[in-house]
Design a protein around this motif. Structure first.
Motif, mmCIF file in Angstrom:
data_model
loop_
_atom_site.group_PDB
_atom_site.id
_atom_site.type_symbol
_atom_site.label_atom_id
_atom_site.label_comp_id
_atom_site.label_asym_id
_atom_site.label_seq_id
_atom_site.Cartn_x
_atom_site.Cartn_y
_atom_site.Cartn_z
ATOM 1 N N GLU A 311 60.686 65.065 43.568
ATOM 2 C CA GLU A 311 59.497 65.339 44.483
ATOM 3 C C GLU A 311 58.242 65.368 43.874
ATOM 4 N N ALA A 312 57.784 64.164 43.613
ATOM 5 C CA ALA A 312 56.565 64.077 42.794
ATOM 6 C C ALA A 312 55.341 64.236 43.988
ATOM 7 N N THR A 313 54.318 64.832 43.461
ATOM 8 C CA THR A 313 53.178 65.436 43.974
ATOM 9 C C THR A 313 51.995 64.648 43.789
ATOM 10 N N ALA A 314 50.634 64.990 44.361
ATOM 11 C CA ALA A 314 49.466 64.347 43.933
ATOM 12 C C ALA A 314 49.062 64.921 42.471
ATOM 13 N N ALA A 315 49.622 66.279 42.383
ATOM 14 C CA ALA A 315 49.142 66.731 41.053
ATOM 15 C C ALA A 315 50.027 66.109 39.892
ATOM 16 N N ASP A 316 50.887 65.698 40.467
ATOM 17 C CA ASP A 316 51.851 64.902 39.265
ATOM 18 C C ASP A 316 51.210 63.527 39.019
ATOM 19 N N VAL A 317 50.870 62.929 40.033
ATOM 20 C CA VAL A 317 49.769 61.626 39.807
ATOM 21 C C VAL A 317 48.568 61.709 38.706
ATOM 22 N N GLU A 318 48.098 63.105 39.012
ATOM 23 C CA GLU A 318 46.865 63.406 38.144
ATOM 24 C C GLU A 318 47.238 63.514 36.717
ATOM 25 N N ARG A 319 48.468 64.328 36.693
ATOM 26 C CA ARG A 319 48.999 64.559 35.203
ATOM 27 C C ARG A 319 49.326 63.242 34.551
ATOM 28 N N ALA A 320 49.825 62.340 35.497
ATOM 29 C CA ALA A 320 50.226 61.054 34.723
ATOM 30 C C ALA A 320 49.168 60.372 34.286
ATOM 31 N N LEU A 321 47.759 60.450 35.171
ATOM 32 C CA LEU A 321 46.632 59.747 34.679
ATOM 33 C C LEU A 321 45.892 60.473 33.463
ATOM 34 N N ARG A 322 46.275 61.756 33.295
ATOM 35 C CA ARG A 322 45.621 62.364 32.110
ATOM 36 C C ARG A 322 46.514 61.743 30.842
ATOM 37 N N LEU A 323 47.829 61.546 30.922
ATOM 38 C CA LEU A 323 48.636 61.273 30.038
ATOM 39 C C LEU A 323 48.178 59.781 29.672
ATOM 40 N N TYR A 324 47.877 58.912 30.665
ATOM 41 C CA TYR A 324 47.504 57.537 30.543
ATOM 42 C C TYR A 324 46.156 57.549 29.747
ATOM 43 N N ARG A 325 45.081 58.315 29.977
ATOM 44 C CA ARG A 325 43.987 58.269 29.529
ATOM 45 C C ARG A 325 44.249 58.665 28.152
ATOM 46 N N THR A 326 45.016 59.481 27.581
ATOM 47 C CA THR A 326 45.309 59.726 26.123
ATOM 48 C C THR A 326 45.927 58.821 25.614
ATOM 49 N N ALA A 327 46.968 58.056 26.249
ATOM 50 C CA ALA A 327 47.675 56.848 25.529
ATOM 51 C C ALA A 327 46.814 55.765 25.411
ATOM 52 N N CYS A 328 45.863 55.374 26.276
ATOM 53 C CA CYS A 328 44.724 54.499 26.027
ATOM 54 C C CYS A 328 43.815 54.893 24.903
ATOM 55 N N LEU A 329 43.574 55.989 24.685
ATOM 56 C CA LEU A 329 42.551 56.402 23.605
ATOM 57 C C LEU A 329 43.392 56.330 22.399
ATOM 58 N N LEU A 330 44.475 56.667 22.292
ATOM 59 C CA LEU A 330 45.580 56.404 21.151
ATOM 60 C C LEU A 330 45.852 54.860 20.644
ATOM 61 N N LEU A 331 45.722 53.952 21.572
ATOM 62 C CA LEU A 331 45.627 52.722 21.383
ATOM 63 C C LEU A 331 44.592 52.203 20.812
ATOM 64 N N ALA A 332 43.415 52.443 21.472
ATOM 65 C CA ALA A 332 42.106 51.989 20.792
ATOM 66 C C ALA A 332 41.811 52.664 19.402
ATOM 67 N N ALA A 333 42.299 53.938 19.252
ATOM 68 C CA ALA A 333 42.184 54.377 17.846
ATOM 69 C C ALA A 333 43.059 53.897 16.898
#
Length: 347
Positions: A311-333
């Motif tokens: 039962e995923a929610t809109a809040a879970d989508v936003e949590r996934a986006l936060r993880l995604y932003r961090t993963a992109c930063l780790l890739l660039a770093a």
């Protein structure tokens, strides 16, 4: 004593254009390209005026499909192999030609020029915007808004999705596209510069356009689909690792859960690559992703990734986006650190 001559240092050899197509110079190209794309995306004005590399590649694939996808299954498969070879020859020649031209400007200007061109290949910013629109649509317009937004990024039938299904679809798309839309082009830019990046995008675009199991493309798209599976193998594993690392930096995510889900579930996915980032994201967020889905009225059976709640929610989508932003930063770093180490070692 007075006759001894102090040897003069040998002058550095002139830079060859091939220097910009191999590490260590491809790594600063990658690091700068990721930074530029994250900050600016692909400008709409530029898209309206010139289009985008993927649209140019897509036109060539469509022309090859029209011209070579004919005859019986054996002829169509042979035509697909030839079409893919011709596509890669054309795209690779363009990529190497641009690299050679950039080298004429000198090392640092050449790196900047190629980084600006390569910044069109990853899609960090646009992927974030499209997935964020799903959460915004759900919050503003309810299920109808979420269905409309998710229909822009997934191929499944949106009318068959409830709110949890919409959210799972958005998170699955974010996970899979993090691998083949960001990490994979980054990997191949790092390995082969601009030419490596554009060759990857050619393969990936060909798979998207003709790599489907439909009567028209079952045989013709065989080569494109198989090569896309192969070139995405490194990035899918790396994307899972980046999501695990990102989860370790967030209190509301579980790196241990991500690792466990990858170990148990990634290989059960019908795709040899998509299961890795999807399982990592599912385990990190405590969700169940993938599973049975409907495409074009046909139910597709697939294994669940993760053992959390479906039962995923809109809040879970936003949590996934936060993880995604961090993963992109780790890739660039990571790209920046490797670039610095490579250039220092060369010096």
């Amino acid at each position: 004593m007075g006759d001894r001559r102090i040897p003069r240092p040998e002058p550095a050899p002139p830079m060859s254009w091939t220097d910009l197509a191999h590490p260590p110079h491809t790594l600063p190209i990658l690091a700068l390209a990721l930074a530029v794309e994250a900050a600016c995306g692909y400008p709409q004005g530029l898209y309206r005026a010139l289009g985008h590399p993927v649209t140019w590649i897509g036109r060539l694939i469509a022309a090859l499909d029209r011209g070579l996808n004919r005859g019986d299954a054996r002829q169509r498969r042979a035509g697909g192999v030839f079409a893919l070879a011709l596509l890669l020859a054309v795209v690779g020649t363009v990529g190497l030609g641009l690299t050679r031209l950039a080298a004429l400007a000198g090392l640092l200007p050449g790196i900047v020029i190629l980084a600006l061109l390569a910044a069109s290949l990853p899609a960090q910013r646009s992927l974030h915007e499209h997935v964020a629109t799903v959460a915004q649509g759900l919050r503003a317009e309810g299920l109808a808004g979420g269905r409309h937004a998710v229909s822009m990024i997934v191929g499944r039938d949106p009318e068959t999705l409830d709110e949890a299904g919409v959210c799972r679809a958005a998170i699955e798309s974010l996970s899979e596209n993090f691998s083949d839309g960001i990490v994979a082009p980054a990997f191949w830019i790092g390995a082969g510069g601009l030419a490596g990046g554009v060759l990857y995008k050619a393969v990936n675009t060909a798979d998207s356009m003709v790599g489907h199991r439909t009567p028209r493309h079952e045989a013709f798209g065989w080569a494109s689909a198989r090569l896309d599976d192969l070139v995405n193998l490194p990035a899918s594993r790396l994307s899972a690792l980046l999501i695990v690392a990102a989860a370790a930096l967030h209190r509301d995510a579980s790196a241990k859960g991500a690792m466990h889900a990858v170990w148990r579930d990634a290989g059960r996915h019908r795709s040899p690559n998509a299961g890795w980032p999807e399982a990592a994201m599912a385990g990190a967020l405590g969700l169940r992703l993938a599973g049975p889905r409907v495409y074009g009225g046909t139910r597709v059976a697939d294994a669940w990734m993760g053992d959390g709640r479906p039962e995923a929610t809109a809040a879970d989508v936003e949590r996934a986006l936060r993880l995604y932003r961090t993963a992109c930063l780790l890739l660039a770093a990571t790209a920046a650190v490797l670039a610095a180490l490579g250039l220092t070692g060369r010096g």
